[in-house]
Each structure stands twice: as C-alpha cells, then as structure tokens.
Write a protein that holds these residues in place. Structure first.
Motif, PDB file in Angstrom:
ATOM      1  N   GLU A 161       0.808  -1.036   0.120  1.00 63.23           N
ATOM      2  CA  GLU A 161      -0.057  -0.047  -0.051  1.00 63.23           C
ATOM      3  C   GLU A 161       0.849   1.372  -0.094  1.00 63.23           C
ATOM      4  O   GLU A 161       0.443   2.201  -0.689  1.00 63.23           O
ATOM      5  CB  GLU A 161      -0.998   0.122   1.122  1.00 63.23           C
ATOM      6  N   ALA A 162       1.955   1.257   0.498  1.00 61.33           N
ATOM      7  CA  ALA A 162       2.835   2.246   0.566  1.00 61.33           C
ATOM      8  C   ALA A 162       3.507   2.667  -0.657  1.00 61.33           C
ATOM      9  O   ALA A 162       3.608   3.797  -1.325  1.00 61.33           O
ATOM     10  CB  ALA A 162       4.064   2.331   1.738  1.00 61.33           C
ATOM     11  N   LYS A 163       3.761   1.526  -1.460  1.00 60.79           N
ATOM     12  CA  LYS A 163       4.179   1.628  -2.613  1.00 60.79           C
ATOM     13  C   LYS A 163       3.541   2.246  -3.680  1.00 60.79           C
ATOM     14  O   LYS A 163       3.744   2.762  -4.678  1.00 60.79           O
ATOM     15  CB  LYS A 163       4.834   0.252  -3.358  1.00 60.79           C
ATOM     16  N   ASN A 164       2.246   1.767  -3.449  1.00 62.23           N
ATOM     17  CA  ASN A 164       0.971   2.040  -4.440  1.00 62.23           C
ATOM     18  C   ASN A 164       0.848   3.691  -4.018  1.00 62.23           C
ATOM     19  O   ASN A 164       0.356   4.323  -5.014  1.00 62.23           O
ATOM     20  CB  ASN A 164      -0.088   1.324  -4.206  1.00 62.23           C
ATOM     21  N   ALA A 165       1.097   4.173  -3.050  1.00 63.07           N
ATOM     22  CA  ALA A 165       0.849   5.461  -2.746  1.00 63.07           C
ATOM     23  C   ALA A 165       1.906   6.354  -3.253  1.00 63.07           C
ATOM     24  O   ALA A 165       2.086   7.677  -2.706  1.00 63.07           O
ATOM     25  CB  ALA A 165       0.637   5.661  -1.108  1.00 63.07           C
ATOM     26  N   GLY A 166       2.908   5.845  -3.667  1.00 67.63           N
ATOM     27  CA  GLY A 166       4.240   6.444  -4.454  1.00 67.63           C
ATOM     28  C   GLY A 166       5.612   6.306  -3.554  1.00 67.63           C
ATOM     29  O   GLY A 166       6.442   7.072  -4.131  1.00 67.63           O
ATOM     30  N   TYR A 167       5.749   5.629  -2.724  1.00 66.67           N
ATOM     31  CA  TYR A 167       6.809   5.581  -1.728  1.00 66.67           C
ATOM     32  C   TYR A 167       7.656   4.470  -2.347  1.00 66.67           C
ATOM     33  O   TYR A 167       7.424   2.962  -2.624  1.00 66.67           O
ATOM     34  CB  TYR A 167       6.539   5.046  -0.309  1.00 66.67           C
ATOM     35  N   ALA A 168       8.987   4.502  -2.625  1.00 70.45           N
ATOM     36  CA  ALA A 168       9.750   3.584  -3.028  1.00 70.45           C
ATOM     37  C   ALA A 168      10.401   2.964  -1.971  1.00 70.45           C
ATOM     38  O   ALA A 168      10.163   3.230  -0.658  1.00 70.45           O
ATOM     39  CB  ALA A 168      10.956   4.361  -4.043  1.00 70.45           C
ATOM     40  N   ASP A 169      10.899   1.763  -2.448  1.00 68.48           N
ATOM     41  CA  ASP A 169      11.487   0.793  -1.236  1.00 68.48           C
ATOM     42  C   ASP A 169      12.653   1.617  -0.325  1.00 68.48           C
ATOM     43  O   ASP A 169      12.654   1.546   0.978  1.00 68.48           O
ATOM     44  CB  ASP A 169      12.212  -0.595  -1.900  1.00 68.48           C
ATOM     45  N   ARG A 170      13.445   2.264  -0.841  1.00 66.89           N
ATOM     46  CA  ARG A 170      14.482   2.941  -0.322  1.00 66.89           C
ATOM     47  C   ARG A 170      13.849   3.973   0.654  1.00 66.89           C
ATOM     48  O   ARG A 170      14.430   4.458   1.766  1.00 66.89           O
ATOM     49  CB  ARG A 170      15.344   3.754  -1.213  1.00 66.89           C
ATOM     50  N   GLU A 171      12.812   4.844   0.152  1.00 66.78           N
ATOM     51  CA  GLU A 171      12.082   5.656   1.085  1.00 66.78           C
ATOM     52  C   GLU A 171      11.517   5.137   2.471  1.00 66.78           C
ATOM     53  O   GLU A 171      11.499   5.490   3.305  1.00 66.78           O
ATOM     54  CB  GLU A 171      11.015   6.511   0.146  1.00 66.78           C
ATOM     55  N   ILE A 172      10.811   3.981   1.871  1.00 69.48           N
ATOM     56  CA  ILE A 172      10.116   3.340   3.080  1.00 69.48           C
ATOM     57  C   ILE A 172      11.381   2.810   3.948  1.00 69.48           C
ATOM     58  O   ILE A 172      10.995   3.180   5.441  1.00 69.48           O
ATOM     59  CB  ILE A 172       9.623   2.019   2.512  1.00 69.48           C
ATOM     60  N   THR A 173      12.374   2.359   3.637  1.00 74.06           N
ATOM     61  CA  THR A 173      13.439   1.883   4.621  1.00 74.06           C
ATOM     62  C   THR A 173      13.865   3.131   5.450  1.00 74.06           C
ATOM     63  O   THR A 173      14.234   3.219   6.525  1.00 74.06           O
ATOM     64  CB  THR A 173      14.716   1.211   3.963  1.00 74.06           C
ATOM     65  N   ALA A 174      14.141   4.235   4.594  1.00 75.33           N
ATOM     66  CA  ALA A 174      14.764   5.453   5.311  1.00 75.33           C
ATOM     67  C   ALA A 174      13.640   6.195   6.194  1.00 75.33           C
ATOM     68  O   ALA A 174      14.208   6.464   7.517  1.00 75.33           O
ATOM     69  CB  ALA A 174      14.977   6.554   4.190  1.00 75.33           C
TER      70      ALA A 174
END
Length: 313
Positions: free
Chosen positions: A18-31
């Motif tokens: 859901e976070a990726k569908n909202a526009g967050y990339a994997d690196r952003e999520i980790t950060a």
C-alpha cells in the motif's frame, strides 16, 4: 492528507504494498522507518509512529491482530487473549506480546514469529466477526486464556467477560464443562463457580479473589444505600451486613471516569469523601477502602478487614 493516513484510520496499519502504491519507493520506506516516522509492527506492516505512540497496550495488540489476519486470511480465527481483545473484554495479568490464533485448516507451527498458532476443533457456527476481526466466541477465548493463567488472573478474566455481557454465567458453565474434557486442561471449576458479573472492575475482582483465598465471608456486591426520602446516596462495592461493614475498591482511574464537565480530580475526590461520610451516617457501618497498592500487600489488607469484623463480632 497522506493516503496512508486514510488507510490507518480504518485498519490501524498499512502494508508495504500500500505504501508503494501511494508512491513510496523501497528506499524511501526503509529511510522513513529508520528516521522513526513509521514503525514496523511485523513483516510488511507499518504504522505511523505518532499514531502508535498514542495507543495503549491493548490498542497496539488490536492493530497487530488486524495485520496478522490480513496476512493469514481465512486460515485462522483469533482466539485466547487476542480473541478477548477483539471482544472488548477487560484484561489484566496477561501477555500481549504475541497474537494468538486457532488454525481452521489444521496446519501451522505452534510458534511463528509474533504469532502463536493453536490447534483445536472449531465448529463453523463458532466463528464470529467483531469489528471486522474474525474470532472465536468470547466465552471460549476467556476460558482458553484462563487455562494458561494463575487463579487470581483467571478470576479477573471470567468476571470481566461476564461484566462485559460477552456471555452469561450459564454459557460460561456449559463451555467450561465441555472444555474440561479436553486433554491437558486443568480445573477451573472454583473460579467458574465464583465468577460474578456484579464485580465492577479488575480491581474489585482482585479484592474478591483476596477475600476468597484469605477465608473472609463472601460479601454482597454493588449494594445501594438510600436516604430516608428514598433517594440514592450511592452504590457500595462490597457489604458484610453481619459485620456492619462496607468495602470499596478505589482505583485511580475511577475519578477520571467520575469527572463532570469543569470538575477537577480533587473535586471528584472531595465529592467521594462527602458521599462516604453520608453513607456512614445513614448506615452506621464501618468502611474499609482498598487501593491498587493494597492488593500488593495481601496479608496486611486482609488484616484490616479481619480487624473490623472482629470488632463487630
């Protein structure tokens, strides 16, 4: 508004997908997780740190149960203490670090990360839905939790289920008699027999347990006291008419619940003192008040009641 906030408003958490569908990339999520703005509650499931901080232990467990059910789907139903949370029953003395589920497919390991998997026969009509959570019946959840608890905790949990009207005393007895035939179960008969919906809180249940194991006579519960004109002064937690003695459990949370608009905690304490004085004058009964700390000194607390009973005797 962040679209993930809309999801957490109903679900309590969001997934990595859901976070990726909202526009967050994997690196952003980790950060973001490393920075502390998001909190990872289990693999692939996250909450906003500010929302997580605002939750108490039970609220956090409820969010975890939602994430577990999303992951495991129709293979499981919440049970044991997690089922109690789903049914909104008061808890005390139980471990909420793991989510408990009963397998509906007969598979699964006993312990898997943050989930405890239980195996047991489940009838299709036993599966209920509470606030979107699939769970076993409240009476079964409470008894299964009690099988792993000590006697004092068991008494509190059984009373809490009855107080919440999650089941009746008759339903409790029937389910206990059924479960008592299970392998590895241990006797809960005394706690079931003493379970009482009139116990007004966990603190009152702890008092009742203390009176029982300390050998005091069982008191009458929730006893109303009236003025000469028939108006109600108040309801007392415990009464021993044979000793002209009242008892009251005085939890700190009580005054928060009693607060009227514009009233301070000190105002509520004073009002409670006035109420107690009027009850003494009307009834000429003694009065023993118990707080949480007293329950950690059981021998001394029992002695206070015993002393008043000897005087009355």
């Amino acid at each position: 508004m962040d679209p993930l906030r809309i999801i957490t408003a109903t679900e309590g958490f969001f997934t990595r997908r859901e976070a990726k569908n909202a526009g967050y990339a994997d690196r952003e999520i980790t950060a973001i997780v490393r920075q502390g703005a998001w909190h990872r509650i289990r693999r692939g499931a996250y909450v906003f740190a500010d929302e997580w901080k605002a939750l108490d232990t039970v609220g956090r467990h409820r969010v975890r149960t939602r994430a577990v059910q999303r992951s495991l789907g129709g293979k499981v139903a919440l049970s044991h203490v997690s089922g109690m949370v789903a049914h909104g029953i008061d808890l005390w003395g139980v471990d909420l670090t793991k989510v408990h589920v009963t397998r509906l497919d007969g598979a699964g390991r006993p312990l898997e990360g943050d989930v405890v998997h239980h195996l047991g026969a489940v009838r299709e009509d036993e599966i209920e839905t509470r606030d979107g959570l699939r769970t076993l019946p409240a009476v079964r959840c409470v008894l299964e939790t009690s099988l792993q608890a000590d006697d004092e905790v068991t008494q509190c949990l059984l009373d809490a289920g009855l107080r919440a009207k999650a089941f009746t005393k008759e339903e409790l007895i029937v389910e206990y008699e059924r479960m008592n035939q299970w392998p590895f179960s241990h006797p809960l008969g005394l706690a079931v027999a003493h379970a009482d919906p009139l116990s007004g809180s966990i603190g009152e249940s702890r008092c009742l347990w203390l009176f029982r194991i300390g050998g005091l006579p069982r008191p009458e519960l929730q006893v109303p006291v009236y003025r000469a004109d028939g108006s109600l002064v108040g309801i007392v937690d415990f009464a021993w008419p044979q000793f002209r003695l009242f008892g009251e459990f005085d939890g700190k949370v009580k005054y928060g619940k009693l607060l009227k608009p514009g009233q301070s905690p000190s105002d509520a304490v004073f009002e409670e003192k006035v109420r107690e004085d009027e009850i003494r004058e009307i009834t000429d009964y003694g009065f023993v008040r118990v707080i949480w700390d007293d329950l950690d000194s059981p021998r001394r607390t029992l002695g206070r009641f015993e002393s008043r009973m000897r005087i009355a005797g």
